[in-house]
Motif scaffolding. Sequence first.
Motif, mmCIF file in Angstrom:
data_model
loop_
_atom_site.group_PDB
_atom_site.id
_atom_site.type_symbol
_atom_site.label_atom_id
_atom_site.label_comp_id
_atom_site.label_asym_id
_atom_site.label_seq_id
_atom_site.Cartn_x
_atom_site.Cartn_y
_atom_site.Cartn_z
ATOM 1 N N VAL A 109 0.845 -1.198 0.000
ATOM 2 C CA VAL A 109 0.000 0.000 0.000
ATOM 3 C C VAL A 109 0.878 1.244 0.000
ATOM 4 O O VAL A 109 2.007 1.229 0.510
ATOM 5 C CB VAL A 109 -0.963 0.055 1.217
ATOM 6 N N SER A 110 0.341 2.325 -0.569
ATOM 7 C CA SER A 110 1.058 3.600 -0.563
ATOM 8 C C SER A 110 0.348 4.558 0.385
ATOM 9 O O SER A 110 -0.819 4.347 0.745
ATOM 10 C CB SER A 110 1.056 4.206 -1.972
ATOM 11 N N ALA A 111 1.049 5.637 0.755
ATOM 12 C CA ALA A 111 0.430 6.654 1.615
ATOM 13 C C ALA A 111 -0.796 7.246 0.930
ATOM 14 O O ALA A 111 -1.814 7.511 1.581
ATOM 15 C CB ALA A 111 1.456 7.746 1.936
ATOM 16 N N ALA A 112 -0.722 7.416 -0.408
ATOM 17 C CA ALA A 112 -1.853 8.019 -1.126
ATOM 18 C C ALA A 112 -3.072 7.106 -1.119
ATOM 19 O O ALA A 112 -4.198 7.557 -0.897
ATOM 20 C CB ALA A 112 -1.431 8.338 -2.568
ATOM 21 N N SER A 113 -2.864 5.810 -1.344
ATOM 22 C CA SER A 113 -4.025 4.908 -1.388
ATOM 23 C C SER A 113 -4.632 4.757 0.009
ATOM 24 O O SER A 113 -5.853 4.669 0.155
ATOM 25 C CB SER A 113 -3.656 3.545 -1.980
ATOM 26 N N VAL A 114 -3.770 4.763 1.036
ATOM 27 C CA VAL A 114 -4.290 4.696 2.409
ATOM 28 C C VAL A 114 -5.084 5.960 2.713
ATOM 29 O O VAL A 114 -6.201 5.901 3.250
ATOM 30 C CB VAL A 114 -3.146 4.488 3.428
ATOM 31 N N SER A 115 -4.532 7.128 2.334
ATOM 32 C CA SER A 115 -5.222 8.403 2.601
ATOM 33 C C SER A 115 -6.630 8.398 2.036
ATOM 34 O O SER A 115 -7.572 8.859 2.687
ATOM 35 C CB SER A 115 -4.463 9.573 1.978
ATOM 36 N N SER A 116 -6.764 7.880 0.816
ATOM 37 C CA SER A 116 -8.087 7.946 0.192
ATOM 38 C C SER A 116 -9.058 6.922 0.788
ATOM 39 O O SER A 116 -10.256 6.997 0.530
ATOM 40 C CB SER A 116 -7.985 7.810 -1.326
ATOM 41 N N ALA A 117 -8.557 5.992 1.585
ATOM 42 C CA ALA A 117 -9.435 4.998 2.228
ATOM 43 C C ALA A 117 -9.816 5.394 3.658
ATOM 44 O O ALA A 117 -10.639 4.726 4.281
ATOM 45 C CB ALA A 117 -8.745 3.633 2.231
ATOM 46 N N LEU A 118 -9.210 6.463 4.169
ATOM 47 C CA LEU A 118 -9.489 6.869 5.558
ATOM 48 C C LEU A 118 -10.888 7.460 5.693
ATOM 49 O O LEU A 118 -11.375 8.121 4.777
ATOM 50 C CB LEU A 118 -8.472 7.932 6.009
ATOM 51 N N THR A 119 -11.502 7.210 6.844
ATOM 52 C CA THR A 119 -12.762 7.872 7.199
ATOM 53 C C THR A 119 -12.649 8.255 8.676
ATOM 54 O O THR A 119 -11.706 7.843 9.346
ATOM 55 C CB THR A 119 -13.993 6.948 7.015
ATOM 56 N N PRO A 120 -13.621 9.007 9.191
ATOM 57 C CA PRO A 120 -13.562 9.332 10.626
ATOM 58 C C PRO A 120 -13.602 8.084 11.521
ATOM 59 O O PRO A 120 -13.282 8.166 12.704
ATOM 60 C CB PRO A 120 -14.811 10.202 10.840
ATOM 61 N N ARG A 121 -13.989 6.940 10.961
ATOM 62 C CA ARG A 121 -14.054 5.712 11.762
ATOM 63 C C ARG A 121 -12.767 4.900 11.753
ATOM 64 O O ARG A 121 -12.686 3.869 12.426
ATOM 65 C CB ARG A 121 -15.171 4.811 11.239
ATOM 66 N N THR A 122 -11.782 5.324 10.948
ATOM 67 C CA THR A 122 -10.560 4.524 10.835
ATOM 68 C C THR A 122 -9.808 4.509 12.166
ATOM 69 O O THR A 122 -9.479 5.564 12.705
ATOM 70 C CB THR A 122 -9.629 5.095 9.744
ATOM 71 N N ARG A 123 -9.539 3.332 12.678
ATOM 72 C CA ARG A 123 -8.787 3.203 13.947
ATOM 73 C C ARG A 123 -7.418 2.573 13.748
ATOM 74 O O ARG A 123 -6.510 2.780 14.557
ATOM 75 C CB ARG A 123 -9.596 2.363 14.947
ATOM 76 N N VAL A 124 -7.290 1.739 12.690
ATOM 77 C CA VAL A 124 -6.017 1.063 12.426
ATOM 78 C C VAL A 124 -5.763 1.079 10.925
ATOM 79 O O VAL A 124 -6.695 0.888 10.135
ATOM 80 C CB VAL A 124 -6.036 -0.414 12.924
#
Length: 377
Positions: A109-124
């Motif tokens: 995974v890249s930082a960009a792909s992780v960023s676009s998958a984040l939501t306010p519910r992301t904990r890990v």
Amino acid sequence: MADLLPYGRQSIVEDDVAAVAAVLRGDWLTTGPAVTRFESDLAGWTGGVPVVAVTSGTAALHVAYAASGIGPGDEVVCSPMTFVATAATAVLRGASVVFADVSPDTGNVSAASVSSALTPRTRVVAAVDYAGHPAPLDALVPVAHDAGALLLEDAAHSIGGSWQGRPVGSWADLTTFSFFPTKNLTTAEGGAVACVDPSLLRRAQEFRNHGLVRSRDRQRFPDEGGWHQEVHEFGLNYRLPDVLCALGSSQLKRLASFVARRATLHARYTAGLSDVDGVATPARLPGAEPAWHLYPLRVLGGRRRELYSFLRENGIGVQVNYVPVYWHPVFADLGYKRGLCPNAERFYAAELSLPLFPDLADSDVDRVIDLIRAFCT
Ligand SMILES: *Cc1c(COP(=O)(O)O)cnc(C)c1O
């Protein structure tokens, strides 16, 4: 099919046998001094980050998610280019998994792909060091932390590797290892979690042992008696026994040589295959000092299945790592659709893992190279 050259296997010497036999002759079979020693030996590979030994890499992931406190309503951002356990153990905690696509070169995974998958519910955020090549940890740590999430690194493939000069195990909040026989060292079955934060470490230690709280200053009923221990949060029995920890400490003495031998074999494949039309050799990014667990060749032109069969027929036990996790029917039944992570799907469609383990002979590598060259001409 007799004598299939395996894609991975353990390396066991008489010192390993003697280490196990010595424990069998002693007083402790399970939680004794060999556990403490193995954990401190492992911390020598994580830059001093403390480690909890557990019964498998899967248990390590389950413990890591439990320590992070995730449950229903929480989200885990996860790589789809991994063994199912990275995601399954989060679902077993009641959390939802959001898959972030991988980079086409490394399968990480890249930082960009992780960023676009984040939501306010992301904990890990769960990254995987695919094939032993570390994920871009320097970029992933701030992406996770800025979102208020923990970074979990599934380092089942990469113990002994480093990123930008810092060892795997020293970057993420939680790093998990597997000691299955095909991995970079073995305890038969086994795993471990490295935890930077002392409170995560304590939760991991307690979850491994039924959630039992033994220190009186934390007990609700400390005057119950000297025998008293109490459970504040549910846990499991994930204790790795002394017998296997002794094998682990003995194996760790050779980890540096395992990593070096794997790198030599990896380089031999790349030298023999990089000029072949029809295949792509694995990428290595600047800053990565991989601990190569796999040799993930990519077969171009839609010929992966054909080359898989050809090599198998010739006694070469190639493997495919991995079907995108959400293709498993258990995820499909939860509504995950094919097409979700196109890079991971293209990576999977081309991937073929060639045999790679410390006792593999140079001549075996050459035989595999010759077969692939013959296939491609
Ligand atoms: C092997 C592996 C696991 C699971 O480890 P076990 O020790 O087999 O339970 C988890 N994640 C990845 C990436 C693995 O390769």
